[in-house]
Structures are given as C-alpha cells and as structure tokens.
Write an enzyme that holds these catalytic residues in place. Structure first.
Site, PDB file in Angstrom:
ATOM      1  N   GLU A 180      17.172  87.767  68.740  1.00  0.00           N
ATOM      2  CA  GLU A 180      17.990  88.712  69.333  1.00  0.00           C
ATOM      3  C   GLU A 180      17.968  90.039  68.237  1.00  0.00           C
ATOM      4  O   GLU A 180      18.323  90.681  68.720  1.00  0.00           O
ATOM      5  CB  GLU A 180      19.411  87.835  68.960  1.00  0.00           C
ATOM      6  CG  GLU A 180      20.667  88.496  69.344  1.00  0.00           C
ATOM      7  CD  GLU A 180      21.233  89.473  68.639  1.00  0.00           C
ATOM      8  OE1 GLU A 180      22.193  90.382  68.782  1.00  0.00           O
ATOM      9  OE2 GLU A 180      20.871  89.540  67.159  1.00  0.00           O
TER      10      GLU A 180
ATOM     11  N   CYS B  32      20.626  83.813  72.226  1.00  0.00           N
ATOM     12  CA  CYS B  32      20.161  82.731  71.295  1.00  0.00           C
ATOM     13  C   CYS B  32      19.254  82.011  72.141  1.00  0.00           C
ATOM     14  O   CYS B  32      18.561  81.149  71.727  1.00  0.00           O
ATOM     15  CB  CYS B  32      21.271  82.005  70.940  1.00  0.00           C
ATOM     16  SG  CYS B  32      22.432  82.957  69.906  1.00  0.00           S
TER      17      CYS B  32
ATOM     18  N   HIS C 168      22.334  74.078  70.457  1.00  0.00           N
ATOM     19  CA  HIS C 168      22.488  75.317  69.903  1.00  0.00           C
ATOM     20  C   HIS C 168      23.779  75.454  69.111  1.00  0.00           C
ATOM     21  O   HIS C 168      24.829  74.828  69.630  1.00  0.00           O
ATOM     22  CB  HIS C 168      22.432  76.434  70.882  1.00  0.00           C
ATOM     23  CG  HIS C 168      22.806  77.921  70.176  1.00  0.00           C
ATOM     24  ND1 HIS C 168      22.227  78.089  69.272  1.00  0.00           N
ATOM     25  CD2 HIS C 168      23.807  78.733  70.728  1.00  0.00           C
ATOM     26  CE1 HIS C 168      22.666  79.479  68.994  1.00  0.00           C
ATOM     27  NE2 HIS C 168      23.778  79.744  70.170  1.00  0.00           N
TER      28      HIS C 168
HETATM   29  N1  CAA Z   1      41.689  72.576  58.445  1.00  0.00           N
HETATM   30  C1  CAA Z   1      41.071  72.130  59.151  1.00  0.00           C
HETATM   31  N2  CAA Z   1      40.817  72.947  60.616  1.00  0.00           N
HETATM   32  C2  CAA Z   1      41.395  74.292  60.481  1.00  0.00           C
HETATM   33  C3  CAA Z   1      42.259  74.762  59.364  1.00  0.00           C
HETATM   34  C4  CAA Z   1      42.257  74.157  58.250  1.00  0.00           C
HETATM   35  N3  CAA Z   1      42.801  74.381  57.203  1.00  0.00           N
HETATM   36  N4  CAA Z   1      42.471  76.052  59.669  1.00  0.00           N
HETATM   37  C5  CAA Z   1      42.127  76.248  60.832  1.00  0.00           C
HETATM   38  N5  CAA Z   1      41.553  75.226  61.404  1.00  0.00           N
HETATM   39  C6  CAA Z   1      40.842  75.180  62.698  1.00  0.00           C
HETATM   40  C7  CAA Z   1      41.639  75.750  63.848  1.00  0.00           C
HETATM   41  O1  CAA Z   1      42.321  74.608  64.247  1.00  0.00           O
HETATM   42  C8  CAA Z   1      40.310  75.852  64.885  1.00  0.00           C
HETATM   43  O2  CAA Z   1      40.014  74.555  65.369  1.00  0.00           O
HETATM   44  P1  CAA Z   1      39.945  74.561  66.904  1.00  0.00           P
HETATM   45  O3  CAA Z   1      39.143  75.380  67.481  1.00  0.00           O
HETATM   46  O4  CAA Z   1      39.413  73.179  67.211  1.00  0.00           O
HETATM   47  O5  CAA Z   1      41.385  74.711  67.659  1.00  0.00           O
HETATM   48  C9  CAA Z   1      39.152  76.061  64.134  1.00  0.00           C
HETATM   49  O6  CAA Z   1      39.540  75.796  62.516  1.00  0.00           O
HETATM   50  C10 CAA Z   1      38.938  77.624  64.011  1.00  0.00           C
HETATM   51  O7  CAA Z   1      40.172  78.212  63.627  1.00  0.00           O
HETATM   52  P2  CAA Z   1      40.642  79.774  64.299  1.00  0.00           P
HETATM   53  O8  CAA Z   1      40.277  79.623  65.891  1.00  0.00           O
HETATM   54  O9  CAA Z   1      41.972  80.258  63.936  1.00  0.00           O
HETATM   55  O10 CAA Z   1      39.549  80.633  63.813  1.00  0.00           O
HETATM   56  P3  CAA Z   1      39.057  82.166  63.928  1.00  0.00           P
HETATM   57  O11 CAA Z   1      40.226  82.839  64.799  1.00  0.00           O
HETATM   58  O12 CAA Z   1      39.024  82.667  62.388  1.00  0.00           O
HETATM   59  O13 CAA Z   1      37.629  82.281  64.568  1.00  0.00           O
HETATM   60  C11 CAA Z   1      35.580  81.472  65.574  1.00  0.00           C
HETATM   61  C12 CAA Z   1      36.882  81.149  64.808  1.00  0.00           C
HETATM   62  C13 CAA Z   1      36.318  82.008  66.874  1.00  0.00           C
HETATM   63  C14 CAA Z   1      34.502  80.603  65.509  1.00  0.00           C
HETATM   64  C15 CAA Z   1      35.068  82.844  64.959  1.00  0.00           C
HETATM   65  O14 CAA Z   1      34.385  82.461  63.530  1.00  0.00           O
HETATM   66  C16 CAA Z   1      33.982  83.560  65.500  1.00  0.00           C
HETATM   67  O15 CAA Z   1      34.366  84.176  66.583  1.00  0.00           O
HETATM   68  N6  CAA Z   1      32.630  83.279  65.357  1.00  0.00           N
HETATM   69  C17 CAA Z   1      31.408  83.863  66.220  1.00  0.00           C
HETATM   70  C18 CAA Z   1      31.696  83.121  67.435  1.00  0.00           C
HETATM   71  C19 CAA Z   1      30.016  82.606  67.934  1.00  0.00           C
HETATM   72  O16 CAA Z   1      29.359  82.411  67.083  1.00  0.00           O
HETATM   73  N7  CAA Z   1      30.083  82.415  69.271  1.00  0.00           N
HETATM   74  C20 CAA Z   1      28.835  81.824  69.507  1.00  0.00           C
HETATM   75  C21 CAA Z   1      28.048  82.793  70.687  1.00  0.00           C
HETATM   76  S1  CAA Z   1      26.792  82.074  70.926  1.00  0.00           S
HETATM   77  C22 CAA Z   1      25.686  82.590  69.755  1.00  0.00           C
HETATM   78  O17 CAA Z   1      25.239  81.930  69.039  1.00  0.00           O
HETATM   79  C23 CAA Z   1      25.380  83.910  70.131  1.00  0.00           C
HETATM   80  C24 CAA Z   1      23.947  84.115  70.816  1.00  0.00           C
HETATM   81  O18 CAA Z   1      23.690  83.520  71.942  1.00  0.00           O
HETATM   82  C25 CAA Z   1      22.947  84.966  70.157  1.00  0.00           C
END
Ligand code: CAA
Length: 391
Positions: free
Chosen positions: A85, A117, A239
């Site tokens: 990518e 990916c 993945h």
């Molecule tokens: N203890 C335990 N768990 C906790 C916590 C704590 N203190 N605080 C929060 N959490 C949990 C939440 O409950 C949540 O769990 P669930 O999803 O099971 O509900 C999890 O932690 C994440 O919390 P948030 O949703 O509040 O987190 P966020 O808003 O900061 O975003 C994310 C998390 C959406 C993963 C963000 O990091 C993101 O957008 N990452 C990129 C997304 C990604 O990689 N997508 C993949 C695309 S596919 C790929 O790989 C691309 C490709 O094809 C090239």
C-alpha cells in the site's frame, strides 16, 4: 487437468522483517493520558514498529526476501511479486530495487500489486497459478508496508511496519493451498490514501463493519465454491489491522454459521502482530508465521486464511499444513527480529513520523538501520539503496 489436480502447490517458506525501532503503546498511552488497557485489551495491541530514516518497504522487503533466498537459493525463481500500500514510486515497482539488492538473475519478471492490505494475497494467488502451470518454477512474493496515520488521531496507535517474504512452490514444506477460495468485493470508503498524502485516511468504525461484511461474504462465497465446513477447519488466521478487529469478525462468523465462539483459538496467530502493529499487506502472513511457529497442533490440519484490503476486497483461502512443518519453524529468528528493535520515546517517534513523508528532493539519509539493506537517499530525484556490511 489431471496433472494440475494431483499437483501440490503452496507455501514453501515465510520470512519476516520489520523496522529498526519500536514504540511501546504504554508510552503513547501515558503521553496521551489514555488507560493502557484501551490499547492492550480494547484494540489488542502492545507496540508498533517504526522504520529508521534509512528504512522503507524496499529495505524491509529485501531483508525478508534475503532470508528466503539464503535458505533456498534462486533456482527456479522467474517471478517476483511485490505487494504494498505504501509504494515508494508511482511507476517503478519496489520489487525491481529488491531484485537489484539481492542480485537476482536477469531472467526474472517483477511487478508491484496494490489493493490496500489485500495485495499480498492477490500476489500469492497469482504465484500459485504460475507454479501450477510451470511446477519447476518458484515465485517470490514480498508483502511490505509502513502503516502511517496522522498523529493525534484515533488511528495513531494502530500504525506499524513490516514485511513478509513468501516462497510459493510445488511440493511445499509448509502449507498446501487448496484450490477453492472465497472472494468478496464492495466499493466502500473505509480507508484510502490519495496520491498527495503519505498518511492514510480512515473511518475506523466503517472499516470494522466493512471488514466483517467482507469476511462473511468471502465465507459464503467459499461455501458456494465447495469449500470446507466450519468444523473441518482447525484454525483461522486473519488480517490484523489491530487484533481486536479479527476477534470481532470471527465472532460474527461463528454467529453466522451457528458455531460456538472461542476467542482463545485466535491468540497464537496474534503473537507477532501485537508487536509489529499493522503491516497492511504483510499482516496476514505475519499472523500465519506466528501460527506455524508457535501452534503445536497444526500438522496435517486445515487452516483458513482471511485477507482484507480496505476499499474493499476480501479473500478466504484454506490450506493443509504439512505433517513435518515443525522442522521449518523460525521462532528464534523472529524473536531476534522483534527483540532487537530499539525503543523510542514518544518525542523521538513523532520526530521520525514528521520526517517520514516520501520526498523526491535530493537527500542523504543517516546510517541507522541494523538490517542488511538501507535506503541511502535520493539523488537526481531517484531513490538509492545499498547493502549494509553485517558483523
Ligand atoms: N479498557 C479496555 N477496553 C477499553 C478501554 C479500557 N480502559 N477503553 C476503551 N476500550 C475499548 C472500547 O470499548 C472499544 O472496544 P469495542 O470496539 O469492543 O467497543 C475499543 O477499546 C476501542 O475504543 P474506541 O472505539 O473508543 O477507540 P477509538 O475511537 O480511539 O478508535 C479505532 C479505535 C477505531 C480502532 C482506531 O484506532 C482506528 O480508527 N484505527 C484504524 C482503523 C483500522 O486500522 N482499520 C483497518 C482498516 S483495514 C486495513 O488494515 C487497511 C488496509 O486495508 C490497508
């Protein structure tokens, strides 16, 4: 037809490489005032690799490929497929740089593949087809990426860097890939990177639902192609943009097929990716390497491999692990690769991130990497790579 049906084609070897540095997510959590459990449990990641200024997809891909070539030689390799990518040039395939660094013979075709990916899996499928038609040939597949998001975004903790080199051959040492595969494509804007950006744009929540849709869609397509029943699959490897994503998708699949969900069955396949972070095209193969290295009950078993590339394309392949695959485990080598990374402070990581955008301006890069190849810089607008003398 008869010859092709009886021919065993699959994965003969896998090697992995990663960046010179590591950022522990505990350190990022402390800086951002986030509970570390959100990272370790909520998204299921512990750390991510950060490339040195003289590393990129070419140096990591070449390092992984060198291991494979050192073990098996170049005989029969007439094709190099490089999936990424985070390509370094809009025209020249990254694999051509690798071809030069490894001193591969001139009688080789090289090409780069892209679909977020997913590209590495497309490359493996192409490789399987080439070997099925010409079983004396072997195909070197390289999947390498630097996952970069903007700092201070929700996606920041899900960055990473790494490469996998996969040798596809007849009569493979590790896994025979079965002919049926489930595929799925849907046009969705969950993650993308316009040509003028070095960091990806992502709708994290949409990417989770798009991934799940692709997994279920690929499963249904695999079933329609005569694929195995859920109960005939010993392990799944996915993945892993962040490991919680694979858990969420797998839970949905078990509901879809009416089977119990056992999260613990996925844990071994997460071992390496929790440390590298997202490696985009390499992620599924690094997960597979962990499974083959660390799971003691795979010999002769069927495993399923789910690949996802945002945008979106999914594919579910299955394969039978060779009875004596344990003779080819690389766990010590992988521990060395991961354990020798140099830990960064958050300030150091952010400085590297800020300097990490691609450039066509002439620049010399400092010597930092301990890997076998380095990105020396840009001269006359062209990228230059060189071998590094090893101790
Ligand atoms: N203890 C335990 N768990 C906790 C916590 C704590 N203190 N605080 C929060 N959490 C949990 C939440 O409950 C949540 O769990 P669930 O999803 O099971 O509900 C999890 O932690 C994440 O919390 P948030 O949703 O509040 O987190 P966020 O808003 O900061 O975003 C994310 C998390 C959406 C993963 C963000 O990091 C993101 O957008 N990452 C990129 C997304 C990604 O990689 N997508 C993949 C695309 S596919 C790929 O790989 C691309 C490709 O094809 C090239």
């Amino acid at each position: 037809m008869t010859t092709q049906q009886s021919l065993s084609v699959g994965i003969h070897d896998i090697a992995i490489a990663t960046g010179h540095h590591v950022l522990e997510l505990d350190d990022l959590a402390e800086r951002l005032g986030v509970d570390p459990a959100k990272y370790h449990v909520g998204i299921g990641q512990d750390a991510f690799s950060v490339p040195a200024p003289d590393e990129d997809i070419v140096t990591m891909g070449a390092a992984a490929a060198k291991e494979v070539i050192d073990r098996h030689g170049v005989e029969g390799i007439r094709t190099v497929l490089f999936a990424t990518e985070s390509g370094v040039d809009q025209s020249k395939a990254a694999g051509v740089f690798v071809h030069g660094l490894l001193g591969l013979p001139k009688g080789v075709r090289v090409v780069e593949l892209k679909q977020a990916c997913y590209g590495g899996t497309a490359a493996v499928q192409l490789a399987l087809g080439i070997v099925a038609r010409a079983p004396h040939e072997r195909v070197l597949v390289i999947a390498a990426d630097v996952a970069r998001y903007d700092v201070d975004t929700a996606a920041e903790p899900t960055q990473g860097a790494g490469a996998a080199a996969i040798l596809v051959s007849a009569d493979p040492d590790l896994i025979e890939i079965e002919p049926a595969a489930g595929v799925f494509t849907a046009d969705v804007d969950d993650f993308w990177r316009p040509n003028d950006r070095s960091t990806a744009l992502v709708d994290g929540r949409l990417s989770v639902s798009a991934y799940v849709d692709a997994f279920i869609g690929a499963w249904d397509d695999l079933a329609a192609q005569g694929g195995p029943a859920f109960g005939d699959i010993a392990r799944f490897v996915h993945h892993q943009p962040f490991t919680k994503m694979a858990i969420k998708a797998h839970r949905k699949l078990t509901q879809h097929v009416g089977e119990p969900f056992d999260e613990s069955e996925l844990a071994i396949g997460f071992t390496y990716n929790k440390q590298t972070g997202n490696t985009y095209t390499a992620s599924i193969w690094i997960g597979l390497a962990a499974l083959l290295d660390l799971d003691d009950d795979l010999a002769g078993q069927r495993i399923a491999m789910f690949s996802y590339g945002s945008g979106s394309v999914g594919e579910l392949m299955t394969g039978i692990v060779r009875p004596d695959h344990q003779q080819h485990r690389r766990v010590g080598r992988v521990q060395e690769v991961l354990g020798s990374r140099v830990r960064l402070t958050v300030d150091e990581y952010r400085a590297l991130h800020a300097a990490g955008a691609a450039t066509s301006e002439d620049v010399e890069r400092p010597r930092v990497t301990a890997g076998p190849f380095r990105f020396a810089g840009v001269r006359g607008g062209a990228r230059h790579y060189e071998a590094v003398a090893q101790d």
